[in-house]
Every structure is written in C-alpha cells, then in structure tokens.
Design a protein around this motif. Structure first.
Motif, short mmCIF file in Angstrom:
data_model
loop_
_atom_site.label_atom_id
_atom_site.label_comp_id
_atom_site.label_asym_id
_atom_site.label_seq_id
_atom_site.Cartn_x
_atom_site.Cartn_y
_atom_site.Cartn_z
N UNK A 95 10.76 1.22 5.70
CA UNK A 95 10.63 -0.08 6.37
C UNK A 95 9.18 -0.58 6.42
N UNK A 96 8.21 0.30 6.61
CA UNK A 96 6.81 -0.13 6.65
C UNK A 96 6.40 -0.74 5.32
N UNK A 97 6.74 -0.08 4.25
CA UNK A 97 6.40 -0.56 2.92
C UNK A 97 7.09 -1.90 2.63
N UNK A 98 8.40 -1.96 2.88
CA UNK A 98 9.13 -3.21 2.63
C UNK A 98 8.62 -4.34 3.50
N UNK A 99 8.40 -4.07 4.79
CA UNK A 99 7.93 -5.10 5.71
C UNK A 99 6.58 -5.64 5.24
N UNK B 151 19.27 -13.98 17.83
CA UNK B 151 18.00 -13.63 18.48
C UNK B 151 18.09 -12.44 19.41
N UNK B 152 19.15 -11.64 19.27
CA UNK B 152 19.35 -10.50 20.16
C UNK B 152 18.83 -9.23 19.49
N UNK B 153 17.52 -9.08 19.48
CA UNK B 153 16.91 -7.92 18.84
C UNK B 153 15.62 -7.56 19.56
N UNK B 154 15.18 -6.35 19.30
CA UNK B 154 13.90 -5.87 19.83
C UNK B 154 12.99 -5.64 18.63
N UNK B 155 11.99 -6.48 18.50
CA UNK B 155 11.07 -6.36 17.36
C UNK B 155 10.16 -5.15 17.53
N UNK B 156 9.94 -4.45 16.44
CA UNK B 156 9.10 -3.26 16.44
C UNK B 156 7.78 -3.61 15.79
N UNK B 157 6.70 -3.14 16.39
CA UNK B 157 5.37 -3.34 15.81
C UNK B 157 5.23 -2.38 14.62
N UNK B 158 4.93 -2.92 13.47
CA UNK B 158 4.80 -2.12 12.26
C UNK B 158 3.33 -1.84 11.99
N UNK B 159 2.99 -0.57 11.89
CA UNK B 159 1.61 -0.20 11.59
C UNK B 159 1.31 -0.50 10.13
N UNK B 160 0.03 -0.75 9.84
CA UNK B 160 -0.33 -1.04 8.46
C UNK B 160 -0.32 0.23 7.61
N UNK B 161 -0.36 0.03 6.30
CA UNK B 161 -0.26 1.16 5.38
C UNK B 161 -1.45 2.11 5.50
N UNK B 162 -2.63 1.59 5.87
CA UNK B 162 -3.79 2.46 6.05
C UNK B 162 -3.57 3.44 7.20
N UNK B 163 -2.93 2.98 8.27
CA UNK B 163 -2.63 3.87 9.40
C UNK B 163 -1.70 4.99 8.96
N UNK B 164 -0.70 4.63 8.16
CA UNK B 164 0.24 5.64 7.68
C UNK B 164 -0.44 6.61 6.72
N UNK B 165 -1.35 6.11 5.90
CA UNK B 165 -2.07 6.98 4.97
C UNK B 165 -2.96 7.96 5.74
#
Length: 189
Positions: free
Chosen positions: A60-64, A108-122
């Motif tokens: 999901x991080x990559x696709x997002x 609109x019934x969802x909880x959005x998740x904060x996605x960390x950037x790819x550098x954080x994951x690396x």
C-alpha cells in the motif's frame, strides 16, 4: 459527475470498482498490481474521480506514493476498519471487496491512515536488517563459546576483534578441536 474508486490489492492483481455518487457500479475490472496499470484503467474508464481507496497492506505504501505522484486522489484506509464493513457482504471476493471499498469512499465512512514516505520505510528496513545481523552474529558467537566448553576450552569474555583471536589461540594446540572452532569461526565471518 463524481466518481469513487475502490481498489482491492493483492500481490499480483488488483480488482478495481468505479461507482457514481449514488453507489451504482459503473465499471469493474482487474489489472496487474502496478501503479501505471491502475492509473491507466481509471483514466480510461472514468473522469471526475473524487476519491480512490485502498486498504493498508504490504504494497500500500508503494502504490499510494506512486498513484499520488501520478496525480490521483488516493486514500489509504485502515484494513481492520474496512474488514468490519466488508465482512457484512454475503459473497466475499476480490471483486466484491473492491465494490465495497468504492462505496466506503462514496459514503465517506472510512478512517484515513497516514502513509509514511518511502525514505522512512527504507530507513526502517535498514535498521531491522542491522538488528537481525547483530542478533545472528551474537547467536553464532554464543554457539562458538558453548561448543568447546565441554572440552575444557573457555573463550571467556572477549571484546569485538579479540573473540576470533581468542578462539584461534585455543585451537592452535588442539587440531581435533580446531576443526570445530574454525568451521564455526568461518561461519561467523
């Protein structure tokens, strides 16, 4: 007219569902789990996309990140929250999950998740890899320390570079035991 898109992502394929503002399905399809393929499908089959939803997961991080770079209004939603909604469906399938996610986006019934950037994951991957290597090194050193104790050979406390030197010293005069220590030492390196 407003459109909402749901993506049910797996490692190989992604089910896509496009609904209008009333929740009526306008288009469905399956493409490879590649940002370009997903974006091409969406742009080819609809316009005026308000939200695109996908669940948290392995890719999901990559696709997002990639879909945002393309300029699509993608939102990553909590998988547990989506599961609670999607389990109410009678037939559980990738196709139905994509439709369910599209309808979650529409209402609109969802909880959005904060996605960390790819550098954080690396950075995290680097730290986790280093921690694993340190653990493996410690486990091998402990194994090398433990094996010769039965033979009366004690390496004792040895600092960073002295461990290998001390193990080699113990093995010098004992050719039979040296084989055991050298093989373990070579695995350590």
């Amino acid at each position: 007219m407003e459109r909402y898109v749901g993506l049910d992502v797996s490692l190989k394929l992604t089910s896509i569902c496009i609904v209008d503002r009333t929740g009526k399905i306008e288009r469905e399809g399956v493409v490879t789990s590649d940002p370009e393929a997903i974006a091409t499908f969406i742009k080819l089959h609809t316009s005026h996309v308000v939200r695109i939803g996908l669940e948290t997961g392995a890719t999901s991080t990559w696709l997002w990140t990639e879909l945002n770079k393309i300029g699509l209004p993608v939102i990553c939603i909590d998988a547990r929250h989506a599961k609670a909604v999607l389990k109410m469906q009678i037939n559980k399938s990738d196709r139905n999950d994509a439709a369910g996610i599209a309808r979650i986006m529409q209402c609109g019934w969802y909880k959005e998740v904060c996605v960390k950037d790819l550098d954080s994951h690396a950075t995290k991957a680097l730290l986790v890899s280093r921690a694993l290597l340190v653990k493996i090194k410690r486990d091998i050193e402990n194994q090398i320390r433990g094996l010769p104790k039965n033979l009366g050979l004690v390496i004792g406390r040895a600092k960073i570079n002295m461990f290998a030197v001390r193990a080699a010293q113990l093995a010098e005069d004992r050719p039979l035991h040296a084989v055991c220590l050298r093989e373990d030492h070579e695995r350590l390196l």
